[in-house]
Scaffold this active site. Sequence first.
Site, PDB file in Angstrom:
ATOM      1  N   SER A  10       0.729  -1.289  -0.190  1.00 12.28           N
ATOM      2  CA  SER A  10       0.044   0.126  -0.156  1.00 12.28           C
ATOM      3  C   SER A  10       0.809   1.136  -0.035  1.00 12.28           C
ATOM      4  CB  SER A  10      -0.840   0.067   1.259  1.00 12.28           C
ATOM      5  OG  SER A  10      -1.203   1.427   1.720  1.00 12.28           O
ATOM      6  N   ASP A  37      -5.204   2.947  -1.424  1.00 12.97           N
ATOM      7  CA  ASP A  37      -6.121   3.187  -0.355  1.00 12.97           C
ATOM      8  C   ASP A  37      -6.778   4.544  -0.564  1.00 12.97           C
ATOM      9  OD1 ASP A  37      -6.261   1.116   1.750  1.00 12.97           O
ATOM     10  OD2 ASP A  37      -3.992   1.722   1.708  1.00 12.97           O
ATOM     11  N   HIS A  68      -9.109   0.101  -2.766  1.00 14.55           N
ATOM     12  CA  HIS A  68      -9.818  -0.190  -1.361  1.00 14.55           C
ATOM     13  C   HIS A  68     -10.442   1.050  -1.074  1.00 14.55           C
ATOM     14  CE1 HIS A  68      -9.325  -0.633   3.065  1.00 14.55           C
ATOM     15  NE2 HIS A  68     -10.514  -0.788   2.661  1.00 14.55           N
ATOM     16  N   GLY A 144      -8.390   4.428   7.732  1.00 16.61           N
ATOM     17  CA  GLY A 144      -8.056   5.640   7.860  1.00 16.61           C
ATOM     18  C   GLY A 144      -6.676   6.131   7.792  1.00 16.61           C
ATOM     19  N   GLY A 146      -2.510   4.598   7.860  1.00 16.54           N
ATOM     20  CA  GLY A 146      -1.363   3.633   7.956  1.00 16.54           C
ATOM     21  C   GLY A 146      -0.383   3.769   8.981  1.00 16.54           C
ATOM     22  N   ASP A 177      -5.720  -6.456   6.083  1.00 17.17           N
ATOM     23  CA  ASP A 177      -5.032  -5.226   5.789  1.00 17.17           C
ATOM     24  C   ASP A 177      -4.933  -4.158   7.107  1.00 17.17           C
ATOM     25  OD1 ASP A 177      -4.517  -2.811   4.896  1.00 17.17           O
ATOM     26  OD2 ASP A 177      -6.712  -2.293   3.851  1.00 17.17           O
ATOM     27  N   GLY A 179      -1.564  -3.007   9.797  1.00 10.77           N
ATOM     28  CA  GLY A 179      -0.558  -3.395  10.731  1.00 10.77           C
ATOM     29  C   GLY A 179       0.242  -4.677  10.598  1.00 10.77           C
ATOM     30  N   SER A 200       3.392   0.535   5.899  1.00  7.98           N
ATOM     31  CA  SER A 200       4.416   1.215   6.235  1.00  7.98           C
ATOM     32  C   SER A 200       5.573   0.273   6.764  1.00  7.98           C
ATOM     33  CB  SER A 200       4.037   1.693   8.174  1.00  7.98           C
ATOM     34  OG  SER A 200       3.459   0.851   8.745  1.00  7.98           O
TER      35      SER A 200
HETATM   36  C1  DX5 Z   1      -5.835   1.762   6.360  1.00  8.56           C
HETATM   37  C2  DX5 Z   1      -5.616   1.287   5.075  1.00  8.56           C
HETATM   38  C3  DX5 Z   1      -4.291   0.063   4.946  1.00  8.56           C
HETATM   39  C4  DX5 Z   1      -3.113   0.670   5.465  1.00  8.56           C
HETATM   40  C5  DX5 Z   1      -1.886  -0.234   5.574  1.00  8.56           C
HETATM   41  O1  DX5 Z   1      -6.992   2.390   6.299  1.00  8.56           O
HETATM   42  O2  DX5 Z   1      -6.712   0.397   4.465  1.00  8.56           O
HETATM   43  O3  DX5 Z   1      -4.340  -0.335   3.500  1.00  8.56           O
HETATM   44  O4  DX5 Z   1      -2.780   1.970   4.680  1.00  8.56           O
HETATM   45  O5  DX5 Z   1      -0.791   0.465   6.050  1.00  8.56           O
HETATM   46  P1  DX5 Z   1       0.003  -0.252   7.340  1.00  8.56           P
HETATM   47  O6  DX5 Z   1       0.583  -1.480   6.391  1.00  8.56           O
HETATM   48  O7  DX5 Z   1       0.894   0.667   7.507  1.00  8.56           O
HETATM   49  O8  DX5 Z   1      -1.091  -0.657   8.290  1.00  8.56           O
HETATM   50 ZN    ZN Z   2      -6.280  -0.812   2.537  1.00 12.48          ZN
END
Ligand code: DX5
Ligand code: ZN
Length: 232
Positions: A10, A37, A68, A144, A146, A177, A179, A200
């Site tokens: 992402s 996203d 998404h 919302g 990352g 999706d 963390g 991230s």
């Molecule tokens: C959260 C998003 C995720 C997120 C993933 O709302 O849908 O796709 O950005 O990022 P990480 O891997 O940092 O949680």
């Molecule tokens: Zn996502």
Amino acid sequence: MNKKILIAPSILTVDYMHLEEEIKKIENSDINYWHLDIMDGHFVPQISFGQSIVKLLKKNTRLPIEAHLMVSNPEIQALSFLKIGIERVIVHIESIKDPTFLINKTHNMNKEFGLAINPDTSISDIEPFLSKIDQVTIMSVNPGEGGQSMIMQSLDKIKYLIEISKKNKNQFNIEIDGGVKIENLHSCIESGANMLVMGSSIFNQDLDRDKTITKIRMKIDNIQNLTGDANN
Ligand code: DX5
Ligand code: ZN
């Protein structure tokens, strides 16, 4: 044989001043999908990016793209992203009463349809549609942002879905999706997820991007070798 675990980076937390470079750095690594996203400032408080960035990426990648949609009233948005040529739209069950029309419309365009489900929403809300969709995206953070920590209880939903899918003729991807990082890959894979969104943990660290993906892939292979094919 172990099933292939798909990695979907992402770009939500990428440094947008360097978006092109960042994409090129891992475009040829062992990744499988771009996970984009889309946030509208209404369904979630943040606004991310829209059609113009998605069009740019589509032009410059060999990889399939999934969008998404963290948006209210996703019908129009979904169709406009599909028209750009992306391969899959993912719509939140919390944002649509009955996705049947959109599912059919997506399939008529020869594209794939996924349903995303928030941590506080019950799987029973998506059960009536499981025979028609290509993917379930289990949110393991509240959507919302990352860089959040995974809500580990979300993994129970994946285990439950695996049980349901055994009775379901339609085989869908199970994506997790939010963390996902090296330290919890084992739990994600063991629970039965076959697609991992990673933001991230790829883009917000100093390590060389390609090396990061290699490290993730090696870890996945090790986990699969250790656990065998428990979920097949
Ligand atoms: C959260 C998003 C995720 C997120 C993933 O709302 O849908 O796709 O950005 O990022 P990480 O891997 O940092 O949680
Ligand atoms: Zn996502």
